[in-house]
Motif scaffolding. Structure first.
Motif, PDB file in Angstrom:
ATOM      1  N   PRO A  58       0.788  -1.242   0.000  1.00  0.00           N
ATOM      2  CA  PRO A  58       0.000   0.000   0.000  1.00  0.00           C
ATOM      3  C   PRO A  58       0.814   1.283   0.000  1.00  0.00           C
ATOM      4  O   PRO A  58       0.460   2.232  -0.692  1.00  0.00           O
ATOM      5  CB  PRO A  58      -0.847  -0.121   1.270  1.00  0.00           C
ATOM      6  N   LYS A  59       1.903   1.339   0.753  1.00  0.00           N
ATOM      7  CA  LYS A  59       2.678   2.581   0.800  1.00  0.00           C
ATOM      8  C   LYS A  59       3.240   2.929  -0.576  1.00  0.00           C
ATOM      9  O   LYS A  59       3.210   4.081  -1.004  1.00  0.00           O
ATOM     10  CB  LYS A  59       3.803   2.481   1.837  1.00  0.00           C
ATOM     11  N   PHE A  82       0.092   3.843  -3.022  1.00  0.00           N
ATOM     12  CA  PHE A  82      -0.483   5.171  -2.843  1.00  0.00           C
ATOM     13  C   PHE A  82       0.525   6.280  -3.133  1.00  0.00           C
ATOM     14  O   PHE A  82       0.147   7.358  -3.587  1.00  0.00           O
ATOM     15  CB  PHE A  82      -1.104   5.310  -1.451  1.00  0.00           C
ATOM     16  N   THR A  86      -6.911   7.981   2.717  1.00  0.00           N
ATOM     17  CA  THR A  86      -6.571   6.678   3.291  1.00  0.00           C
ATOM     18  C   THR A  86      -5.509   6.842   4.353  1.00  0.00           C
ATOM     19  O   THR A  86      -4.792   7.837   4.381  1.00  0.00           O
ATOM     20  CB  THR A  86      -6.013   5.719   2.219  1.00  0.00           C
ATOM     21  N   SER A  87      -5.440   5.850   5.224  1.00  0.00           N
ATOM     22  CA  SER A  87      -4.306   5.750   6.135  1.00  0.00           C
ATOM     23  C   SER A  87      -3.873   4.288   6.131  1.00  0.00           C
ATOM     24  O   SER A  87      -4.670   3.392   5.857  1.00  0.00           O
ATOM     25  CB  SER A  87      -4.669   6.227   7.546  1.00  0.00           C
ATOM     26  N   ILE A  88      -2.600   4.064   6.408  1.00  0.00           N
ATOM     27  CA  ILE A  88      -2.044   2.713   6.346  1.00  0.00           C
ATOM     28  C   ILE A  88      -1.505   2.357   7.728  1.00  0.00           C
ATOM     29  O   ILE A  88      -0.696   3.098   8.294  1.00  0.00           O
ATOM     30  CB  ILE A  88      -0.941   2.626   5.278  1.00  0.00           C
ATOM     31  N   ASN A 111       0.252  -2.834   7.238  1.00  0.00           N
ATOM     32  CA  ASN A 111      -0.105  -2.587   5.836  1.00  0.00           C
ATOM     33  C   ASN A 111      -1.584  -2.743   5.513  1.00  0.00           C
ATOM     34  O   ASN A 111      -1.957  -3.016   4.376  1.00  0.00           O
ATOM     35  CB  ASN A 111       0.738  -3.439   4.883  1.00  0.00           C
ATOM     36  N   THR A 112      -2.428  -2.564   6.499  1.00  0.00           N
ATOM     37  CA  THR A 112      -3.870  -2.538   6.245  1.00  0.00           C
ATOM     38  C   THR A 112      -4.248  -1.130   5.830  1.00  0.00           C
ATOM     39  O   THR A 112      -3.849  -0.151   6.472  1.00  0.00           O
ATOM     40  CB  THR A 112      -4.650  -2.952   7.513  1.00  0.00           C
ATOM     41  N   VAL A 113      -5.022  -0.999   4.769  1.00  0.00           N
ATOM     42  CA  VAL A 113      -5.455   0.302   4.290  1.00  0.00           C
ATOM     43  C   VAL A 113      -6.790   0.632   4.951  1.00  0.00           C
ATOM     44  O   VAL A 113      -7.739  -0.160   4.885  1.00  0.00           O
ATOM     45  CB  VAL A 113      -5.608   0.311   2.749  1.00  0.00           C
TER      46      VAL A 113
END
Length: 135
Positions: free
Chosen positions: A107-108, A111, A124-126, A130-132
């Protein structure tokens, strides 16, 4: 012949069948899929996910028996780069290379690329694992 694999391959099968003979490996085998394929095999599931070992077993047998020219992975392979790479050793895959595909599963990186290319997306936040999260 092209082999498609995923939890459900119906949309891929319907899209490809006008121009190609299609082999499908999926978890459902619904009638809309079956009427457009030359061959179908069921992938067993572990809960909501594909059984990776079973997939690789039936993938190997299907490739040996039917000799498709390539394969396409659909939904269900998210985060399973090891399974994709194992299958690629037996049959070339249509799509982006494994290195770039793996970036989509992080994800990082994903995004940051959206931001770099000015592609809008919801806030979004992670998390550390690594869960979005989306508000």
């Amino acid at each position: 012949m092209i082999l498609v694999a995923g939890i459900s391959t119906r949309i891929l099968v319907q899209s490809l069948s006008a121009n190609y003979k299609v082999i499908a490996l999926d978890c459902f085998g619904d009638l809309d899929t079956l009427k457009h394929v030359v061959y179908w095999r069921k992938i067993k599931r572990n809960g909501l996910e594909m059984d990776e070992d079973h997939f690789l077993k039936i993938f190997t047998v299907t490739v040996q028996e039917l000799c498709p020219v390539a394969w396409i992975c659909g939904a269900g392979f998210e985060g399973k780069i090891n399974v994709i790479e194992s299958a690629e050793k037996l049959l070339p895959r249509f799509g982006i290379n494994s290195q770039n595909l793996n970036k989509l599963f992080k994800p990082k990186i994903f995004f940051s690329q959206l931001k770099k290319n000015k592609i809008q997306h919801p806030p979004t936040s992670i998390t550390n694992n690594n869960t979005v999260l989306m508000p």
